[in-house]
Design an enzyme around this catalytic site. Structure first.
Site, PDB file in Angstrom:
ATOM      1  N   GLN B 137      46.381  53.273 -20.126  1.00  0.00           N
ATOM      2  CA  GLN B 137      47.595  52.462 -20.107  1.00  0.00           C
ATOM      3  C   GLN B 137      48.380  52.619 -21.405  1.00  0.00           C
ATOM      4  OE1 GLN B 137      46.831  48.229 -20.447  1.00  0.00           O
ATOM      5  NE2 GLN B 137      48.473  47.777 -19.020  1.00  0.00           N
ATOM      6  N   GLY B 138      49.606  53.092 -21.311  1.00  0.00           N
ATOM      7  CA  GLY B 138      50.455  53.234 -22.500  1.00  0.00           C
ATOM      8  C   GLY B 138      51.475  52.109 -22.550  1.00  0.00           C
ATOM      9  N   TYR B 139      51.025  50.958 -22.972  1.00  0.00           N
ATOM     10  CA  TYR B 139      51.920  49.795 -23.054  1.00  0.00           C
ATOM     11  C   TYR B 139      52.177  49.410 -24.515  1.00  0.00           C
ATOM     12  CZ  TYR B 139      52.349  48.165 -18.158  1.00  0.00           C
ATOM     13  OH  TYR B 139      52.684  48.006 -16.841  1.00  0.00           O
ATOM     14  N   SER B 140      51.131  48.870 -25.166  1.00  0.00           N
ATOM     15  CA  SER B 140      51.307  48.303 -26.508  1.00  0.00           C
ATOM     16  C   SER B 140      51.705  49.359 -27.540  1.00  0.00           C
ATOM     17  CB  SER B 140      50.000  47.660 -26.972  1.00  0.00           C
ATOM     18  OG  SER B 140      49.676  46.568 -26.154  1.00  0.00           O
ATOM     19  N   SER B 172      43.249  51.887 -24.041  1.00  0.00           N
ATOM     20  CA  SER B 172      41.836  51.812 -23.667  1.00  0.00           C
ATOM     21  C   SER B 172      41.395  53.128 -23.049  1.00  0.00           C
ATOM     22  CB  SER B 172      41.591  50.708 -22.642  1.00  0.00           C
ATOM     23  OG  SER B 172      42.149  49.516 -23.092  1.00  0.00           O
ATOM     24  N   GLU B 254      46.339  43.293 -13.937  1.00  0.00           N
ATOM     25  CA  GLU B 254      45.406  43.400 -15.054  1.00  0.00           C
ATOM     26  C   GLU B 254      44.750  42.047 -15.323  1.00  0.00           C
ATOM     27  OE1 GLU B 254      47.193  44.398 -18.825  1.00  0.00           O
ATOM     28  OE2 GLU B 254      45.249  44.918 -19.681  1.00  0.00           O
ATOM     29  N   SER B 388      47.431  37.892 -24.788  1.00  0.00           N
ATOM     30  CA  SER B 388      46.588  36.953 -25.530  1.00  0.00           C
ATOM     31  C   SER B 388      46.580  35.585 -24.849  1.00  0.00           C
ATOM     32  CB  SER B 388      47.111  36.801 -26.957  1.00  0.00           C
ATOM     33  OG  SER B 388      48.368  36.164 -26.933  1.00  0.00           O
ATOM     34  N   GLU B 390      47.533  32.882 -25.995  1.00  0.00           N
ATOM     35  CA  GLU B 390      48.812  32.215 -26.269  1.00  0.00           C
ATOM     36  C   GLU B 390      49.895  32.693 -25.297  1.00  0.00           C
ATOM     37  OE1 GLU B 390      46.763  33.478 -28.539  1.00  0.00           O
ATOM     38  OE2 GLU B 390      46.129  31.598 -29.457  1.00  0.00           O
TER      39      GLU B 390
END
Lengths: 356, 407
Positions: B137-140, B172, B254, B388, B390
């Site tokens: 996964q290329g997100y963050s 990941s 996810e 997260s 939050e």
């Protein structure tokens, strides 16, 4: 929400509609201000009996609906939402003792009258201010029962008492040798000290196990009422945060408050699962009822404690006033938390039942 | 608690299907593989499969039962929810496990089925269903974590392809992946509407992967660098600028899988070290046979009760999805509870063992204790990754409670 039968869905919707239309929190306020001797709303109780709720647990043969504990819980949850002040929970607890331990004759004598709403029944176990079913000194000699029970819910008006003695549960139906003294708790509901001095008593089958079975059912029913209270207190708080403006913004836009609400909603979801789980465990006669009840009552206690405290806090000054409903939820919450075992009591039993 | 509460067996309208499943499993699942699983396949490197494992994966892949509810046209099992539950129950009964897993199954596949073109579905879904292609996964990005929409990795339109430059992080399993689904920026003037969803082969020139070492000592995540990487236009999912919508949908899948999806977290708790017997061993018993430290006993009880409530809620949720619209915002609630419980349990395991629970490696430590210590450290990530706690709270507040945007 548990998977409900059509009958149960109708019952729940009807109870909700009735509570919202006929018994809003304002009705509780009226009852409190009027302070009737019975400390409950007699009109509401009559209406509930007419709708068949007093007989939810009572078998059809004795004039009830024979629907079981999940159904009872669905109704109590709706009543809890609006703090409806009737002796339904107390009577149901006593009813379960008759159903589990009553002889044919005892059942035939009492259950039809309970189902019709003619008899308010009360379960009298504790002899101190804390739930301690293992510490019972009440004795019965030659069919005469003697002992003092603290804080008996609906003890002011009960026609029938289900009383715990050292060797099990007894029925006390007469007023001879019975002295009631009102004990006003913060929730403005009925909690009487009841003194029995040689009152005529009839034994129910089942010894000390029956005490556990019945107090478990009482605790499960209360948990459902507490779930409803917590949901309503939470919903009202959420609505309030969306209207109240401070620092030029509505409170619901503040992240710190959002996270507190998210935490409460999370606890509510978990609470619904375990309350329904306990009621279903009773209905299907599972062997682990005590464990499921302890799980439900401890969880409901913690959740309602949190939500009722936050309801006052998040309403700010207005929540501190008698004019507002928040205080009603806070006060009733603490009383129900203490009844039939607080969270620590149920955690301890849960650990014991699991062998540690 | 040693075992999860039992699921009641209702009357079985799927009796015929159940016996078919039973027969098939008896014929294909090698009993030697009983009780193993693929739970960590997403974050652990590929390992040498035994011939039995290969055969089991091939059989399940052929049948499509690794992704039982996906359409059979694309290699899925084509089963109804109820049938899939029967399959799951029958597998659990004999200790069989699903050999098909990873991000392709958990997140990317369901999203592509919803948003992909016919060509994209035909190309990618069957390979995911067979477990032959690994996705990452290329997100963050370093500057776009919780605030994902501020990502900067840029894809410039070059006619037949996009030219991608930038960096991703927390990829990941990036070092073992064959392909990457990623969010890139195609328009710098808009925030959410300037984002596009692309699929990139990891062996494309210009893609470089660097593992990140964590506090637990493991390296399940990578930094991934893109330098003049050419991605064909055909690899764009949805329209240009639609990436945020698609990407958010994927995040729901996810969260749904990270909240346990009913099984992963349950299995972890059921198979992990039980707390109470361990506490009796290390802390001792009082004269009534209870854990000698009453405060610790109370905290263990509280944790076990929360855990039961969590599992009961997962069960309730799965019963309620009878109408079934796929994952909902309540998955945020379950993700947070699952994360809290995993972390609480780890902390209790460490505390019960004292210093013997804090071993890093080498002699003098029980294997379980070493494993639990690493799990404790890695477990700190569960309230951070996948959005997260939050961020989940923000989702709960806005989407479920209808509270206002605070920005």
């Amino acid at each position: 929400m548990a998977v409900l039968t059509e009958e149960q869905t109708m019952l729940r919707d009807m109870a909700r509609e009735w509570a919202d239309n006929e018994a809003p929190v304002g009705a509780f306020r009226k009852m409190r201000d009027a302070a009737p001797a019975a400390f409950y709303d007699a009109d509401a109780w009559r209406a509930q009996a007419e709708m068949g709720w007093a007989g939810i647990l009572v078998p059809e043969a004795q004039g009830g609906a024979g629907m079981g504990y999940l159904s009872l819980g669905l109704v109590l949850e709706q009543l809890g939402r609006n703090l409806v002040a009737t002796p339904l929970a107390a009577t149901a607890a006593a009813t379960s003792a008759l159903i589990l331990g009553g002889s044919e004759a005892q059942r035939a004598e009492w259950l039809p009258r309970i189902a019709a709403g003619d008899v308010v029944a009360a379960l009298a176990v504790d002899e101190g201010p804390r739930f301690a079913p293992e510490r019972i000194e009440t004795r019965v000699e030659d069919g005469r029962l003697s002992g003092t029970k603290y804080f008996v819910a609906e003890g002011d008006s009960a026609r029938l008492f289900v009383v715990a003695a050292a060797d099990g549960l007894y029925l006390v139906s007469g007023d001879e040798g019975v002295t009631r003294s009102a004990r006003k708790l913060v929730d403005a509901r009925s909690h009487a000290e009841v003194r029995f001095e040689g009152a005529r008593a009839e034994k129910l089958e089942g010894g000390r196990d029956l005490v556990t079975q019945v107090t478990d059912r009482a605790a499960a029913a209360l948990s459902a009422e507490m779930l409803g209270m917590a949901e309503a207190a939470f919903a009202q708080t959420n609505d309030y945060l969306k209207t109240r403006v401070q620092f030029g913004q509505v409170l619901s836009s503040f992240q710190a408050l959002q996270h507190r609400m998210a935490k409460m909603l999370t606890e509510l979801e978990l609470t619904r699962s375990v309350v329904e789980g306990a009621l279903e465990a009773i209905d299907s006669g599972r062997a682990n009822v005590s464990q499921e009840v302890s799980l439900a009552k401890a969880t409901a206690n913690e959740t309602l404690h949190l939500v009722s405290r936050e309801m006052v806090q998040l309403h700010g000054g207005i929540g501190m006033t008698d004019e507002h409903d928040a205080g009603f939820y806070l006060k009733r919450a603490r009383v129900l938390e203490a009844m039939w075992g607080n969270a620590a009591w149920h955690r301890d039993r849960f650990a014991r039942l699991n062998g540690y | 608690m040693a075992t999860a509460p039992e699921i009641d067996a209702p009357a079985d309208p799927l009796g015929a299907f159940r016996s078919e499943v039973r027969d098939w499993l008896a014929a294909h699942f090698p009993p030697s593989l009983k009780g193993k699983d693929n739970a960590m396949s997403a974050v652990e490197g590929p390992h040498e499969n035994s011939p039995e494992e290969d055969a089991w994966q091939a059989a399940m892949g052929e049948k499509g039962w690794g992704v039982p509810t996906w359409p059979s046209d694309y290699g899925g099992g084509g089963l109804s929810r109820a049938e899939a539950r029967v399959l799951q129950e029958e597998m659990a009964r004999i200790g069989a496990w699903n050999p098909i897993g990873g991000m392709g199954v958990m997140m990317f596949g369901p999203t592509l089925l919803e948003y992909g073109s016919e060509e994209q579905k035909s190309e990618h879904i069957p390979a995911i269903a067979k477990g032959t292609v690994r996705w990452c996964q290329g997100y963050s990005e370093p500057g776009a974590g919780s605030d994902l929409a501020s990502l900067q990795c840029f894809a410039e339109d070059k006619g037949d392809h996009y030219l991608v430059n930038g960096q991703k992080t927390w990829t990941s399993g990036g070092q073992w992946a064959d392909k990457c689904f990623m969010l890139v920026r195609t328009d710098r003037t808009k925030k959410h509407e300037g984002i596009t969803f692309l699929l990139c082969d990891m062996d494309t020139p210009g893609v470089e992967v660097k593992p990140i070492r964590l506090i637990s000592g493991s390296s399940p995540f990578c930094e991934t660098f893109f330098t003049n990487v050419q991605v064909p236009k055909a690899n764009r999912v949805g329209a240009e600028g639609q990436g945020w919508t698609i990407g958010k949908r994927l995040l729901q899948h996810e969260r749904s899988s990270l909240s346990g999806g009913g099984s992963a977290a349950g299995r972890l708790f059921a198979q992990g070290t039980p707390l109470a017997p361990l506490a009796k061993t290390f802390v001792g018993e009082d004269e009534q046979g209870r854990i000698a430290d009453p405060e610790l006993r109370g905290r263990i009880a509280r944790h076990e009760m929360d855990l039961r409530a969590f599992l009961a809620t997962l069960r309730r949720a799965s019963q309620e999805v009878a109408s079934n619209q796929g994952p909902s915002a309540t998955t945020s609630i379950m993700k947070n509870v699952g994360a809290r419980l995993i972390q609480e349990r780890s902390e209790l395991l460490i505390e019960i063992r004292g210093l013997a629970g804090l071993g890093w490696e080498g002699e003098g430590f029980e294997a379980d204790a070493l494993k639990d210590a690493r799990a404790w450290l890695f477990g700190k990530a569960v309230s951070i990754y996948g959005g997260s706690s939050e961020i989940q709270n923000n989702v709960i507040a806005k989407r479920i409670l209808g509270m206002l945007d605070h920005q």
